[in-house]
Design an enzyme around this catalytic site. Structure first.
Site, PDB file in Angstrom:
ATOM      1  CG  ASP A 149      -2.320   0.663   1.238  1.00 41.82           C
ATOM      2  OD1 ASP A 149      -1.564   1.490   0.520  1.00 41.82           O
ATOM      3  OD2 ASP A 149      -3.622   0.434   0.928  1.00 41.82           O
ATOM      4  CG  HIS A 207      -1.031   1.310  -2.924  1.00 40.30           C
ATOM      5  ND1 HIS A 207      -2.030   1.353  -2.937  1.00 40.30           N
ATOM      6  CD2 HIS A 207      -0.963   0.626  -4.286  1.00 40.30           C
ATOM      7  CE1 HIS A 207      -2.458  -0.667  -3.092  1.00 40.30           C
ATOM      8  NE2 HIS A 207      -1.559  -0.587  -3.674  1.00 40.30           N
TER       9      HIS A 207
END
Ligand SMILES: *[C@@H]1O[C@H](CO)[C@@H](O)[C@H](O)[C@H]1NC(C)=O
Ligand SMILES: *[C@@H]1O[C@H](CO)[C@@H](O)[C@H](O)[C@H]1NC(C)=O
Ligand SMILES: *[C@@H]1O[C@H](CO)[C@@H](O)[C@H](O)[C@H]1NC(C)=O
Ligand SMILES: *[C@@H]1O[C@H](CO)[C@@H](O)[C@H](O)[C@H]1NC(C)=O
Length: 399
Positions: free
Chosen positions: A218, A241
């Site tokens: 993430d 991310h």
């Protein structure tokens, strides 16, 4: 020097030396001396708590030592303050969580709560053994998954050198904390592990994160609401991310985010680069934000403002209110994008993004050699351009 003076000097010297020995005496509390086995199989949670409680009562700025050469298995644990002096937790050994989805009594795995002047460092590795949780999250069978390291309501925290791997959820979270320096961390989890953010900062002020290498499933770093004066620099991020401000305004909440500075960072193979994401229906602000000297290497969407953020599982309907985004400065932001649309500024229909400045931006296609180019898209944003900015923005004052 006369006899009397010599005596005086000697007495003074021995007094000073004696004090040096004594005054510098920081007691050391070793978890092994308190019964920790460190065999990776026996729970050492009680031994850690006993050690903490003893160190916390000590007023010599003591050290809690987690020695190298051992692997300590810990259940959920809360190290709670306030303590009688500043504690140094030296983590040279490894710490592991149970290798299964465990029964939760507290919110997170290892929590440090209400401590002033906490220093944590060492060469150890903290392994959250997250894979059991990841599959359960994938099947949507568990809702609340623990973060690995949770720093709550602390003041003046220093955290450095440790290695974090495979957290069930976020690796390191700072909440309600004022004054923190986080540096030289290494954080790793597989690219496809769900919600394993590297570092999350929320309701915290005066935080500096630098010189760290983060690659997870993430955000490498995410900055939530209630944050101000946060500096992030010298981060190597990827996979993951990217570095995010948000998400903000979920469930019609109010966001307050300001003075966030991200500089001298490099992102490789991430899905987003530097991103601001807000849900529809929120309120409040995200302002005075800068991204300076950022380098991208094969990033899908290098620069993003998304005011229509919606998690995959949510059914987001359109709402009129939004978090107001103002004064965002991008300077010397360069590198390559793996997708054609390298810059996406998707601002709220009701509140346009104001005071967006882009100076010396150059984002090429990762397939530059094959003659591919990049482009930008804008919705309700007006951008002031300084110097050379590529790709050209369809919402700039020069377009
Ligand atoms: C962040 O950087 C700014 C500008 O250099 C500085 O004024 C501020 O004190 C820094 N904040 C922290 C928390 O390091
Ligand atoms: C990025 O991904 C490519 C292809 O998967 C890989 O070859 C490369 O080493 C990665 N780069 C970094 C810095 O991780
Ligand atoms: C999602 O939203 C649409 C349109 O508002 C609605 O018809 C649908 O029932 C919603 N689905 C869920 C699972 O809430
Ligand atoms: C919400 O608004 C966006 C932007 O105006 C639009 O693209 C999208 O279709 C809208 N979605 C719904 C569910 O109305």
């Amino acid at each position: 020097m006369g006899f009397v003076q010599s005596i005086v000097v000697l007495v003074l010297a021995s007094f000073v030396l004696g004090c040096l020995a004594d005054c510098n005496h920081n007691n050391v509390y070793n978890v092994v001396d308190n019964g920790a086995k460190g065999d990776g199989e026996t729970y050492d949670t009680d031994a850690f708590l006993d050690t903490w409680n003893a160190a916390c009562k000590d007023s010599t700025d003591p050290t809690m030592l987690i020695p190298s050469g051992f692997t300590f298995l810990l259940n959920q644990i809360i190290f709670k303050g306030p303590c009688n002096s500043n504690i140094h937790v030296q983590v040279d050994g490894n710490i592991v969580a149970p290798n299964k989805e465990w029964e939760k009594k507290a919110e997170h795995w290892i929590t440090f709560s209400e401590i002033n002047g906490l220093k944590i460092d060492g060469s150890g590795q903290v392994d959250g053994k997250g894979s059991a949780w990841w599959s359960c999250r994938g099947d949507k069978k568990c809702s609340k998954t623990p973060d690995a390291f949770f720093v709550l309501k602390c003041k003046d925290v220093q955290l450095s050198d440790l290695k974090f791997v495979n957290s069930p959820r976020k690796h390191l979270s700072l909440y309600d904390t004022v004054g923190a320096q986080v540096s030289r961390l290494t954080i790793k989890a597989p690219e496809d592990s769900p919600n394993t953010d590297g570092i999350h900062i929320q309701n915290s002020q005066n935080v500096k994160v630098f010189k760290s290498t983060i690659g997870t499933g993430d955000d490498c770093i995410s900055i939530g609401t209630g944050t101000s004066n946060i500096n992030i620099s010298q981060i190597l991020c990827g996979p993951g991310h990217g570095i995010s401000i948000g998400s903000l305004g979920e469930d019609e909440s109010e966001a307050k985010v300001e003075r966030i500075h991200i500089f001298n960072c490099r992102l490789s193979n991430t899905t987003n680069g530097v991103r601001i994401k807000t849900w529809q229906g929120g309120s409040g602000y995200a302002k005075d934000i800068s991204f300076i000297n950022i380098f991208f290497d094969f990033v899908e969407k290098p620069i993003v403002i998304n005011q229509y953020y919606c998690d995959d599982n949510d059914n987001c309907s359109n709402k009129t209110s939004s978090v107001q985004i103002t004064d965002v400065y991008y300077n010397n932001v360069k590198g390559s994008s793996s997708q054609e649309t390298a810059i996406i500024l998707d601002c709220s229909k009701t509140n346009s993004c104001n005071g967006i400045v882009m100076e010396n931006i150059n984002i090429k296609s990762a397939k530059d050699g094959d003659g591919k180019t990049t482009k930008a898209s804008c919705f309700n944003a007006e951008v002031i351009i300084k110097g050379d900015v590529k790709p050209r923005l369809p919402c700039s004052s020069d377009s």
